[in-house]
Design an enzyme around this catalytic site. Structure first.
Site, PDB file in Angstrom:
ATOM      1  N   ARG A  77       0.691  -1.029   0.063  1.00  8.98           N
ATOM      2  CA  ARG A  77       0.026  -0.052  -0.001  1.00  8.98           C
ATOM      3  C   ARG A  77       0.623   1.200  -0.182  1.00  8.98           C
ATOM      4  O   ARG A  77       1.839   1.192   0.598  1.00  8.98           O
ATOM      5  CB  ARG A  77      -0.758   0.076   1.298  1.00  8.98           C
ATOM      6  CG  ARG A  77      -1.957  -1.067   1.324  1.00  8.98           C
ATOM      7  CD  ARG A  77      -2.792  -1.013   2.495  1.00  8.98           C
ATOM      8  NE  ARG A  77      -2.000  -0.676   3.829  1.00  8.98           N
ATOM      9  CZ  ARG A  77      -2.445   0.085   4.865  1.00  8.98           C
ATOM     10  NH1 ARG A  77      -3.498   0.501   4.684  1.00  8.98           N
ATOM     11  NH2 ARG A  77      -1.578   0.279   5.991  1.00  8.98           N
ATOM     12  N   SER A 141       8.148  -5.000   6.563  1.00  7.12           N
ATOM     13  CA  SER A 141       7.795  -5.776   7.935  1.00  7.12           C
ATOM     14  C   SER A 141       8.125  -7.235   7.704  1.00  7.12           C
ATOM     15  O   SER A 141       7.880  -8.288   7.467  1.00  7.12           O
ATOM     16  CB  SER A 141       6.349  -6.102   7.948  1.00  7.12           C
ATOM     17  OG  SER A 141       5.712  -4.509   8.124  1.00  7.12           O
ATOM     18  N   ASP A 195       6.042  -3.052  10.800  1.00  9.93           N
ATOM     19  CA  ASP A 195       4.542  -2.820  10.903  1.00  9.93           C
ATOM     20  C   ASP A 195       4.200  -2.443  12.315  1.00  9.93           C
ATOM     21  O   ASP A 195       3.253  -1.994  12.833  1.00  9.93           O
ATOM     22  CB  ASP A 195       3.776  -3.839  10.354  1.00  9.93           C
ATOM     23  CG  ASP A 195       4.033  -5.218  10.384  1.00  9.93           C
ATOM     24  OD1 ASP A 195       4.960  -5.541  11.213  1.00  9.93           O
ATOM     25  OD2 ASP A 195       3.575  -6.029   9.902  1.00  9.93           O
TER      26      ASP A 195
HETATM   27  C1  GLC Z   1       6.770 -11.600  10.210  1.00 10.24           C
HETATM   28  C2  GLC Z   1       8.077 -10.468  10.229  1.00 10.24           C
HETATM   29  C3  GLC Z   1       7.584  -9.204  11.041  1.00 10.24           C
HETATM   30  C4  GLC Z   1       6.464  -8.715  10.710  1.00 10.24           C
HETATM   31  C5  GLC Z   1       5.325  -9.939  10.911  1.00 10.24           C
HETATM   32  C6  GLC Z   1       3.844  -9.153  10.929  1.00 10.24           C
HETATM   33  O1  GLC Z   1       6.923 -12.165  11.469  1.00 10.24           O
HETATM   34  O2  GLC Z   1       9.291 -11.138  10.393  1.00 10.24           O
HETATM   35  O3  GLC Z   1       8.837  -8.406  10.915  1.00 10.24           O
HETATM   36  O4  GLC Z   1       6.192  -7.699  11.976  1.00 10.24           O
HETATM   37  O5  GLC Z   1       5.682 -10.672   9.999  1.00 10.24           O
HETATM   38  O6  GLC Z   1       3.659  -8.480   9.726  1.00 10.24           O
END
Ligand code: GLC
Length: 448
Positions: A77, A141, A195
């Site tokens: 996004r 993320s 995130d």
């Molecule tokens: C995975 C990633 C992490 C992220 C999570 C949620 O665990 O390693 O960094 O915050 O997914 O998206």
């Protein structure tokens, strides 16, 4: 008609038992979680990476317009966000782009080119200027070795991503190079954000009690503000408050009792041995856990007369969204389950089949929610062992939002575990927090 005899019943209740999480299990999870947190913060080998984010809690007075980029799940996004101080955040524009499998499993260059092209499209469609500096918050993320507020090296991929030539590289540098290739030179990547960190910061912008940011979506993870003096592995970190947000990367926590089904899924995954908690909890895997149990029961001729319906025949073919729908059916005649099975091409399911599918779905969702509650409780207790303060937990992610029983399960664990102190712990849906939070962090970073 399927025969559902005593030994079948025993087998099903054996499966249910192996998925149960007792209060004793929760206490054990919390104890192990704390010891992994300590090791992670000290720089010793631990399944919790405990990554310093270079971000402190917001003051709430940040203002201005920013672009946020959110990469880390099935969609990518771009948002234009205006911060208006005191918790008010307006999303001025937002576009979603589907991340096709070929993009996330191709070359890193292709993936970053796709992101940069999408940004160009966004700037054009929303008539944003191609001159004059625009600050951007980049939510990425995945586990990073964060080197600064706007720099981080990818440690490894998860959640089905495997784009080549990105592990070991600074993802901000890769995005900058791709923006250049698109002829965009007025965007400054001011912040690189997980995130969970975005979710925490977005909620804390207007709620000073908020001190835990959590994602229950495709993946799962959490972050919280830690005293810098306790982050023993990183010397010289500084913030004005003496606290820094730590990204726990709890999806990789590996001190949990696994069933044979979890082991099977882990072994067949693209990252065996990693993300063991995530593989028992998050949206990417719950449908697959249920499918694995279902296949076993079909092979034993307990379900569907021993014939595997096509929706269950392909790995990851049974989406977690179906699981949420099925497990919500508490009616006597199981009409929701029956109708969904028909929609999935299974017209001849008997009542016993429907009930078993519903019960399996419930077992899988309940274990996920109980583990989630246990690890949230662990972080809250780490920050505040006697629960003297009020805590708001900001949670985002489709699993938490769309699976109707999830919140109830978490609440019931908190009530059983924290008893009269449970009232001090509130959890709220913080929708789209990751993008909004990235904008706030970009604001703080550009001010610095
Ligand atoms: C995975 C990633 C992490 C992220 C999570 C949620 O665990 O390693 O960094 O915050 O997914 O998206």
């Amino acid at each position: 008609m399927n025969k559902f005899n005593i030994s079948n019943k025993r087998l099903v209740s054996h499966i249910a038992k192996s998925f149960e999480i007792s209060l004793g299990d929760i206490k054990k999870i919390i104890k192990n979680f704390h010891s992994e947190m300590l090791k992670g913060l000290s720089g010793h080998k631990s399944s919790l990476a405990m990554i310093p984010s270079f971000v402190d809690m917001p003051k709430g007075n940040e203002t201005g317009k920013y672009i946020a980029l959110d990469l880390g799940g099935t969609n990518f996004r771009i948002l234009e966000v205006e911060l208006k101080a005191g918790g008010r955040i307006d999303v001025i524009a937002e576009d979603k782009f589907k991340l096709e499998k070929e993009i996330v499993t191709g070359t890193g260059r292709q993936m970053f080119d796709f992101i940069a092209e999408s940004i160009k499209y966004f700037l054009h469609v929303h008539k944003m200027s191609l001159s004059g500096e625009i600050d951007l918050g980049f939510t990425f993320s995945f586990p990073l070795n964060q080197t600064s507020i706007a720099g981080g090296i990818l440690l490894f991929w998860n959640k089905g991503f495997s784009a080549s030539n990105v592990i070991g590289k600074d993802v901000v540098a890769l995005l900058n190079a791709a923006l250049k290739r698109q002829g965009i030179d007025n965007i400054k990547i001011a912040a690189l954000v997980n995130d969970t960190v975005g979710t925490l910061i977005a909620k804390a912008y207007g709620d000073s009690y908020c001190d835990l940011g959590v994602i229950f979506g495709t993946g799962t993870n959490a972050c919280y503000p830690e005293k810098i003096s306790k982050i023993k592995k990183a010397r010289g970190l500084k913030t004005s408050t003496g606290y820094m947000v730590i990204n726990t990367e709890w999806g990789n926590f590996n001190k949990l009792n696994c069933t044979s089904c979890d082991t099977k899924i882990d072994k067949a995954s693209s990252n065996p041995g990693r993300q063991r908690l995530e593989k028992m909890v998050s949206g990417m895997y719950l449908g697959e856990i249920a499918r694995t149990i279902i296949i076993d029961l079909v092979e034993r001729k307990i379900l569907f007369n021993g014939n595997i319906p096509s929706v269950f025949s392909k790995p990851y073919g049974f989406d977690t969204k179906y699981l949420s729908e099925i497990e919500s059916d508490n009616s006597k005649n199981l009409m929701i389950v029956k109708n969904l099975l028909i929609r999935l091409g299974i017209a001849n399911a008997g009542y016993t089949d429907s009930r078993l599918i519903r019960n399996i779905s419930k077992i899988v969702v309940m274990r996920s929610a109980y583990i989630s509650a246990a690890v949230m409780a662990a972080v809250i207790l780490w920050m505040d062992p006697k629960i003297k303060r009020i805590h708001t937990i900001a949670i985002d992610g489709s699993l938490f939002e769309k699976c109707l029983s999830y919140q109830g399960h978490i609440k019931s664990v908190f009530q059983k575990f924290f008893k009269d102190k449970a009232d001090k712990i509130n959890f709220v849906l913080a929708k789209d927090g990751s993008g909004k939070g990235a904008a706030i962090i970009a604001a703080v970073a550009s001010r610095l």
